[in-house]
Design an enzyme around this catalytic site. Structure first.
Site, PDB file in Angstrom:
ATOM      1  N   THR A 183     100.810  43.970  24.622  1.00 58.13           N
ATOM      2  CA  THR A 183     101.526  44.807  24.025  1.00 58.13           C
ATOM      3  C   THR A 183     101.870  44.471  22.593  1.00 58.13           C
ATOM      4  O   THR A 183     101.751  45.170  21.832  1.00 58.13           O
ATOM      5  CB  THR A 183     102.910  44.643  24.767  1.00 58.13           C
ATOM      6  OG1 THR A 183     102.853  44.860  26.021  1.00 58.13           O
ATOM      7  CG2 THR A 183     103.898  45.364  24.163  1.00 58.13           C
ATOM      8  N   LYS A 216     115.091  25.513  19.473  1.00 57.57           N
ATOM      9  CA  LYS A 216     116.019  24.592  19.240  1.00 57.57           C
ATOM     10  C   LYS A 216     117.642  25.001  19.646  1.00 57.57           C
ATOM     11  O   LYS A 216     118.545  24.365  19.198  1.00 57.57           O
ATOM     12  CB  LYS A 216     116.224  24.281  17.647  1.00 57.57           C
ATOM     13  CG  LYS A 216     114.858  23.834  16.952  1.00 57.57           C
ATOM     14  CD  LYS A 216     114.935  23.741  15.555  1.00 57.57           C
ATOM     15  CE  LYS A 216     113.563  23.112  14.998  1.00 57.57           C
ATOM     16  NZ  LYS A 216     112.911  24.244  13.977  1.00 57.57           N
ATOM     17  N   ARG A 272     110.473  41.469  22.949  1.00 57.07           N
ATOM     18  CA  ARG A 272     110.025  41.232  24.218  1.00 57.07           C
ATOM     19  C   ARG A 272     110.981  39.742  24.543  1.00 57.07           C
ATOM     20  O   ARG A 272     110.865  38.953  23.760  1.00 57.07           O
ATOM     21  CB  ARG A 272     108.570  40.979  24.274  1.00 57.07           C
ATOM     22  CG  ARG A 272     108.014  40.061  25.345  1.00 57.07           C
ATOM     23  CD  ARG A 272     108.166  40.812  26.876  1.00 57.07           C
ATOM     24  NE  ARG A 272     107.396  42.044  26.793  1.00 57.07           N
ATOM     25  CZ  ARG A 272     106.159  42.231  27.358  1.00 57.07           C
ATOM     26  NH1 ARG A 272     105.467  40.928  28.176  1.00 57.07           N
ATOM     27  NH2 ARG A 272     105.441  43.240  27.506  1.00 57.07           N
TER      28      ARG A 272
END
Ligand code: ZN
Lengths: 311, 153
Positions: free
Chosen positions: A54, A82, A103
Site C-alpha cells: 500500500t 517514545k 495506516r
C-alpha cells in the site's frame, strides 16, 4: 469528489466511485494525461503498521503525478516509540504536507486523526476498520473483469477482522450486487457491519455461509482473504479451519468459466499457485491497479482542494 | 405517585425523583449521575419496587439536586421509560419523560480494546444512539445490552 477526507467507503456514493474508476481507466489508458499535474505537491506517508504494498503504491502514484512524498519511516525509529500520541504526530506533519495517508493498527484512528488536520487525509487501513482505497482498486478490478451490476460475489475468509472485506461490502451496496459471505463461525462479519448492510437496504442481497461449495457455481467473483493463525488460540483449530478455506484447481472445478478470483495480497496459502496462470486469477492485476486508482483519487482530491493542477 | 409503595422511600423536599427506572438499574443511574454519597448528598434508592407499569421498577430520589438535560439524556440510555420529577417544597413542580438523544459525548467508554479512543489519545468518546443500543462514532462498535457497563465513572 466533495469529500475532504477519505475515511471509509461508506462515504462514497455510486457517482463518487464511478468518477474515480473512470478517471483511473483514463489514466490507465494514457498516463500522460496526468503526468506532472501535481508538481510541487507533497504527500505525507504515516504508516504505523508495516504495509510495503500500500505504501509503495501511494508513493508511486504521487510521483507519477509529478509530486513527491515524505515518509515518517518505521514506527521503531520514530517519536511514536517514545509515546507521542497520534493526534500530536498528525498535527505536526499536517503542517509539512498537502495531503496525508494514514495506516494505523487502531480502529477509528483515521476518523480521530482527521479531526486534527487541515489537509485531506486518506485512510490506508485502521485496524479491523476500513481500507477505502483498497476498496476502490477492488471495485476497479471487479468492473474490468465482471462488471459491477448484476454481480454475484463471494467474499471468503476472515470476515471478522478483514477491513478490506468491510470496506468492499459497504461500497457494493451502491450497486446491484448479491453478496455471499463465506467464513468459519468464529470469523463471521461483525454485527455492526451486518447492521450497516441492512441499513443500506441491502439485507436481501447479503447471505452468510460456512462452506463455499454450495455457492461457488453461481459466483462471478470470488474474493479470498487470509485467515490468520494468530486469530486462533489453538493451532489445531487453525489447521482444521484454514484447510477448508483454501482453493486450488480442484476446488474451482465446479466454478463457472467466467469466475474471477481476487485477493487483497499478500497471500500465504489461501490460493494455490497453480491458479496463478489461469484465466481465473486477477489478484496480481488487482495489485497493479492500485497505482492508477490511487493516482486518480489523489488527482481528484488534490484538485478539489485547490491544489495546483498545472493548467 | 402517592400510593403506599412510595412510602418505602422517603419523600424529599427539594430535588429530583427519577421514577420508573428499569428494575436493577438504579445503581447505574447513580453511577451515570456521578453520585456516590461522597459529597454528602442525601439519596434514597428503591430497588425492585412493585409498579403498575413495569411490574417491578427502581426509583431514585436525590435531595437538593435538579438534573440537567444532559444528565437526563444519558439516563435515557439505561432507563428509557423513566420519568423525571422535579420537586420543590415537597411538590412535584415539573414532570417529564426522558427522551433519547441522537448522540452522547464523553459519558461512555468504548468496549472495543482496538478502538483509538482507548489508546491515550486526546479524544472525547462519542456514541451515536441507536434504537436499541449505542454505537462508537470512532470504531463503529455497537453495544446493545451492556450499556451500563460502559459508563465512564
Ligand atoms: Zn470505539
Amino acid at each position: 469528489m466533495r469529500h475532504e477526507h477519505l475515511i471509509t467507503s461508506k462515504q462514497l456514493s455510486r457517482a463518487d466511485i464511478e468518477t474515480v474508476l473512470d478517471h483511473a481507466a483514463a489514466i490507465d489508458a494514457d498516463p500522460e494525461i496526468v503526468a506532472g499535474r501535481h508538481a510541487g505537491t507533497l504527500l505525507g506517508l504515516l504508516f504505523f503498521e508495516p504495509s510495503t504494498r500500500t505504501k509503495m503504491s501511494f508513493e508511486t502514484a504521487m510521483k507519477r503525478l509529478g509530486g513527491d512524498v515524505v515518509d515518517m519511516g518505521s514506527v521503531d525509529s520514530s517519536s511514536v516509540k517514545k509515546g507521542e500520541t497520534l493526534a500530536d504526530t498528525v498535527r505536526v506533519i499536517d503542517g509539512y504536507t498537502d495531503a496525508l495517508v494514514l495506516r494505523h493498527p487502531k480502529q477509528g484512528a483515521a476518523t480521530m486523526a482527521s479531526e486534527f488536520v487541515d489537509v485531506p487525509l486518506l485512510n490506508a487501513g485502521d485496524g479491523a476498520g476500513h481500507h477505502p482505497t483498497q476498496t476502490l482498486l477492488d471495485l476497479y478490478t471487479i468492473r474490468e473483469n465482471a462488471g459491477l451490476d448484476d454481480l454475484t460475489i463471494g467474499i471468503m475468509g476472515d470476515l471478522k477482522y478483514g477491513r478490506t472485506v468491510h470496506s468492499l461490502a459497504y461500497a457494493l451496496t451502491n450497486f446491484d450486487a448479491h453478496q455471499h459471505f463465506i467464513s468459519p463461525q468464529s470469523l463471521r462479519l461483525p454485527r455492526e457491519v451486518v447492521y450497516d448492510l441492512h441499513q443500506a437496504g441491502d439485507g436481501a442481497g447479503v447471505r452468510e455461509h460456512e462452506t463455499l461449495e454450495e455457492i461457488l457455481p453461481s459466483l462471478d467473483v470470488l474474493y479470498v482473504t487470509r485467515i490468520q493463525r494468530e486469530r486462533f488460540p489453538d493451532e489445531n483449530e487453525y489447521q482444521q479451519i484454514a484447510g477448508e478455506y483454501q482453493i486450488d484447481l480442484e476446488t474451482l472445478s465446479v466454478a463457472g468459466d467466467e469466475l474471477t478470483v481476487m485477493h487483497p495480497l499478500p497471500r500465504v496459502d489461501e490460493i494455490a499457485s497453480e491458479i496463478d496462470d489461469t484465466e481465473y486469477a486477477a489478484y496480481f492485476e488487482q495489485a497493479h491497479n492500485g497505482v492508477p486508482v490511487r493516482m486518480a483519487l489523489l488527482d481528484l482530491l488534490l484538485e478539489s482542494n485547490g491544489g495546483d493542477t498545472g493548467e | 405517585m402517592s400510593n403506599d409503595h412510595e412510602l418505602r422511600v422517603s419523600k424529599i423536599r427539594h430535588g429530583t425523583v427519577i421514577d420508573h427506572v428499569r428494575a436493577g438499574q438504579a445503581l447505574n443511574v447513580l453511577a451515570i449521575l456521578g453520585i456516590d454519597g461522597g459529597d454528602g448528598e442525601e439519596v434514597s434508592v428503591g430497588i425492585n419496587v412493585p409498579s403498575d407499569r413495569l411490574a417491578r421498577k427502581d426509583i431514585v430520589k436525590v435531595e437538593d439536586r435538579e438534573l440537567s438535560q444532559d444528565e437526563v439524556d444519558v439516563l435515557s440510555l439505561i432507563a428509557p421509560d423513566a420519568s423525571i420529577n422535579i420537586v420543590r417544597e415537597y411538590e412535584v413542580v415539573e414532570k417529564h419523560r426522558v427522551e433519547r438523544p441522537d448522540a452522547v459525548e464523553g459519558v461512555l467508554s468504548c468496549p472495543n480494546p482496538g478502538c483509538i479512543t482507548t489508546g491515550g489519545e486526546p479524544v472525547t468518546s462519542q456514541f451515536e444512539v441507536l434504537e436499541d443500543g449505542v454505537r462508537c462514532a470512532y470504531c463503529g462498535t455497537i453495544t446493545r445490552e451492556e450499556i451500563a457497563s460502559l459508563i465512564d465513572t
